[in-house]
Enzyme design. Sequence first.
Site, PDB file in Angstrom:
ATOM      1  N   ARG A 166     -88.435   1.516  15.508  1.00  0.00           N
ATOM      2  CA  ARG A 166     -89.026   1.971  16.759  1.00  0.00           C
ATOM      3  C   ARG A 166     -88.689   1.022  17.902  1.00  0.00           C
ATOM      4  O   ARG A 166     -88.659  -0.194  17.719  1.00  0.00           O
ATOM      5  CB  ARG A 166     -90.555   2.045  16.607  1.00  0.00           C
ATOM      6  CG  ARG A 166     -90.990   3.332  15.945  1.00  0.00           C
ATOM      7  CD  ARG A 166     -92.418   3.315  15.544  1.00  0.00           C
ATOM      8  NE  ARG A 166     -93.322   2.732  16.525  1.00  0.00           N
ATOM      9  CZ  ARG A 166     -94.635   2.662  16.342  1.00  0.00           C
ATOM     10  NH1 ARG A 166     -95.182   3.123  15.243  1.00  0.00           N
ATOM     11  NH2 ARG A 166     -95.395   2.125  17.264  1.00  0.00           N
ATOM     12  N   ARG A 178     -99.367  -4.225  22.749  1.00  0.00           N
ATOM     13  CA  ARG A 178    -100.079  -3.173  22.005  1.00  0.00           C
ATOM     14  C   ARG A 178    -101.348  -3.734  21.380  1.00  0.00           C
ATOM     15  O   ARG A 178    -102.380  -3.056  21.325  1.00  0.00           O
ATOM     16  CB  ARG A 178     -99.153  -2.584  20.931  1.00  0.00           C
ATOM     17  CG  ARG A 178     -98.099  -1.671  21.554  1.00  0.00           C
ATOM     18  CD  ARG A 178     -96.855  -1.554  20.714  1.00  0.00           C
ATOM     19  NE  ARG A 178     -97.086  -1.014  19.392  1.00  0.00           N
ATOM     20  CZ  ARG A 178     -96.236  -1.149  18.365  1.00  0.00           C
ATOM     21  NH1 ARG A 178     -95.100  -1.793  18.535  1.00  0.00           N
ATOM     22  NH2 ARG A 178     -96.517  -0.628  17.215  1.00  0.00           N
ATOM     23  N   ARG A 217    -108.110   6.416  20.697  1.00  0.00           N
ATOM     24  CA  ARG A 217    -107.789   5.041  21.070  1.00  0.00           C
ATOM     25  C   ARG A 217    -108.567   4.583  22.287  1.00  0.00           C
ATOM     26  O   ARG A 217    -108.434   3.420  22.683  1.00  0.00           O
ATOM     27  CB  ARG A 217    -106.300   4.942  21.386  1.00  0.00           C
ATOM     28  CG  ARG A 217    -105.444   4.321  20.296  1.00  0.00           C
ATOM     29  CD  ARG A 217    -104.010   4.416  20.765  1.00  0.00           C
ATOM     30  NE  ARG A 217    -103.121   3.477  20.165  1.00  0.00           N
ATOM     31  CZ  ARG A 217    -102.327   3.746  19.125  1.00  0.00           C
ATOM     32  NH1 ARG A 217    -102.379   4.904  18.536  1.00  0.00           N
ATOM     33  NH2 ARG A 217    -101.495   2.842  18.685  1.00  0.00           N
ATOM     34  N   ARG A 227     -90.492  -4.169  10.936  1.00  0.00           N
ATOM     35  CA  ARG A 227     -90.596  -2.932  10.150  1.00  0.00           C
ATOM     36  C   ARG A 227     -89.566  -1.866  10.528  1.00  0.00           C
ATOM     37  O   ARG A 227     -89.086  -1.810  11.648  1.00  0.00           O
ATOM     38  CB  ARG A 227     -92.025  -2.372  10.195  1.00  0.00           C
ATOM     39  CG  ARG A 227     -92.434  -1.796  11.513  1.00  0.00           C
ATOM     40  CD  ARG A 227     -93.901  -1.384  11.465  1.00  0.00           C
ATOM     41  NE  ARG A 227     -94.308  -0.820  12.730  1.00  0.00           N
ATOM     42  CZ  ARG A 227     -95.527  -0.378  12.999  1.00  0.00           C
ATOM     43  NH1 ARG A 227     -96.487  -0.462  12.085  1.00  0.00           N
ATOM     44  NH2 ARG A 227     -95.795   0.135  14.177  1.00  0.00           N
TER      45      ARG A 227
HETATM   46  P1  ADP Z   1     -99.129   1.592  16.402  1.00  0.00           P
HETATM   47  O1  ADP Z   1     -98.382   1.164  15.185  1.00  0.00           O
HETATM   48  O2  ADP Z   1     -98.923   0.674  17.555  1.00  0.00           O
HETATM   49  O3  ADP Z   1    -100.555   1.874  16.148  1.00  0.00           O
HETATM   50  P2  ADP Z   1     -98.500   4.406  17.096  1.00  0.00           P
HETATM   51  O4  ADP Z   1     -97.303   5.015  16.489  1.00  0.00           O
HETATM   52  O5  ADP Z   1     -99.831   4.905  16.671  1.00  0.00           O
HETATM   53  O6  ADP Z   1     -98.345   2.852  16.883  1.00  0.00           O
HETATM   54  O7  ADP Z   1     -98.417   4.529  18.701  1.00  0.00           O
HETATM   55  C1  ADP Z   1     -97.290   4.088  19.428  1.00  0.00           C
HETATM   56  C2  ADP Z   1     -97.566   4.171  20.923  1.00  0.00           C
HETATM   57  O8  ADP Z   1     -97.857   5.537  21.295  1.00  0.00           O
HETATM   58  C3  ADP Z   1     -98.776   3.373  21.406  1.00  0.00           C
HETATM   59  O9  ADP Z   1     -98.463   2.023  21.645  1.00  0.00           O
HETATM   60  C4  ADP Z   1     -99.147   4.152  22.679  1.00  0.00           C
HETATM   61  O10 ADP Z   1     -98.286   3.843  23.753  1.00  0.00           O
HETATM   62  C5  ADP Z   1     -98.872   5.592  22.285  1.00  0.00           C
HETATM   63  N1  ADP Z   1    -100.080   6.239  21.695  1.00  0.00           N
HETATM   64  C6  ADP Z   1    -100.218   6.679  20.414  1.00  0.00           C
HETATM   65  N2  ADP Z   1    -101.425   7.232  20.220  1.00  0.00           N
HETATM   66  C7  ADP Z   1    -102.078   7.136  21.422  1.00  0.00           C
HETATM   67  C8  ADP Z   1    -103.366   7.500  21.880  1.00  0.00           C
HETATM   68  N3  ADP Z   1    -104.264   8.086  21.057  1.00  0.00           N
HETATM   69  N4  ADP Z   1    -103.685   7.239  23.176  1.00  0.00           N
HETATM   70  C9  ADP Z   1    -102.816   6.655  24.013  1.00  0.00           C
HETATM   71  N5  ADP Z   1    -101.590   6.271  23.643  1.00  0.00           N
HETATM   72  C10 ADP Z   1    -101.205   6.504  22.365  1.00  0.00           C
END
Ligand code: ADP
Length: 235
Positions: free
Chosen positions: A177, A188, A104, A143
């Site tokens: 969530r 986000r 990310r 969701r």
């Molecule tokens: P989304 O549906 O927002 O893509 P995720 O389940 O992938 O949701 O991630 C939820 C949260 O977890 C993110 O908003 C972030 O805070 C944290 N997160 C997940 N993956 C990463 C990553 N690779 N680097 C930094 N934060 C992360």
Amino acid sequence: MVGEQTDTCVDAGTGAPVVILLGPPGAGKGTQARRLEEGHGLVQLSTGDMLRAAVAAGTPAGLAAKSVMEAGGLVSDEIVLAILSDRMAQPDVAAGVILDGFPRTAGQAAALDDMLAAAGQCVGAAISLEVDDEAMIARVAGRFTCGRCGEGYHDQFKQTRQEGVCDKCGGTEFKRRADDNAETARERLKAYHDQTAPLIAHYESMGVLQRVDAMASIEEVAGALGQLVSALSAH
Ligand code: ADP
């Protein structure tokens, strides 16, 4: 950012495929990763799921990540990389992986390239799920998932066939969530545009970028992704 990908990396036919799904929250990364897992025998690695598990377990990493996640920000590279590299060291990933929500940031992408190079592997495809921002807020805000099997649903766009019963496993407990509300979703989305979208150019320069229209139906997107992954495995 890291250097150019070498030729041996582009066709790493001997290595298990490493597929990255890029896209803003709500683009369908989790849904599609699960489909690829079922259809192609790849292992879904979701850093979001790993972090949520760490939060639920109350580990030091989870305690540090909790407030950042609730605010819609990005957890530090240090924490995410520690969690991801532990997971990548487990034997089941030899089948190939779909990285859902990782990398990310530029730092995470560089670390992944290094980690794979050290293991003689490389990124087979980075697939960008292209969507409309406002539609993403609506998707995320409604969701929920089955508490037993994890199947995803939406208040308007994908309801259960029978109210309160999971279509897939018959489970009756559902989860939402904490960060799936409109306000946090906007944060986000901002984090995605500021820190993650620039990775699209990184993977384009490596020659592994694929763009998929993710405003299409779940089935259509799954079909497009399935073809891309099959082409990869055929190498
Ligand atoms: P989304 O549906 O927002 O893509 P995720 O389940 O992938 O949701 O991630 C939820 C949260 O977890 C993110 O908003 C972030 O805070 C944290 N997160 C997940 N993956 C990463 C990553 N690779 N680097 C930094 N934060 C992360």
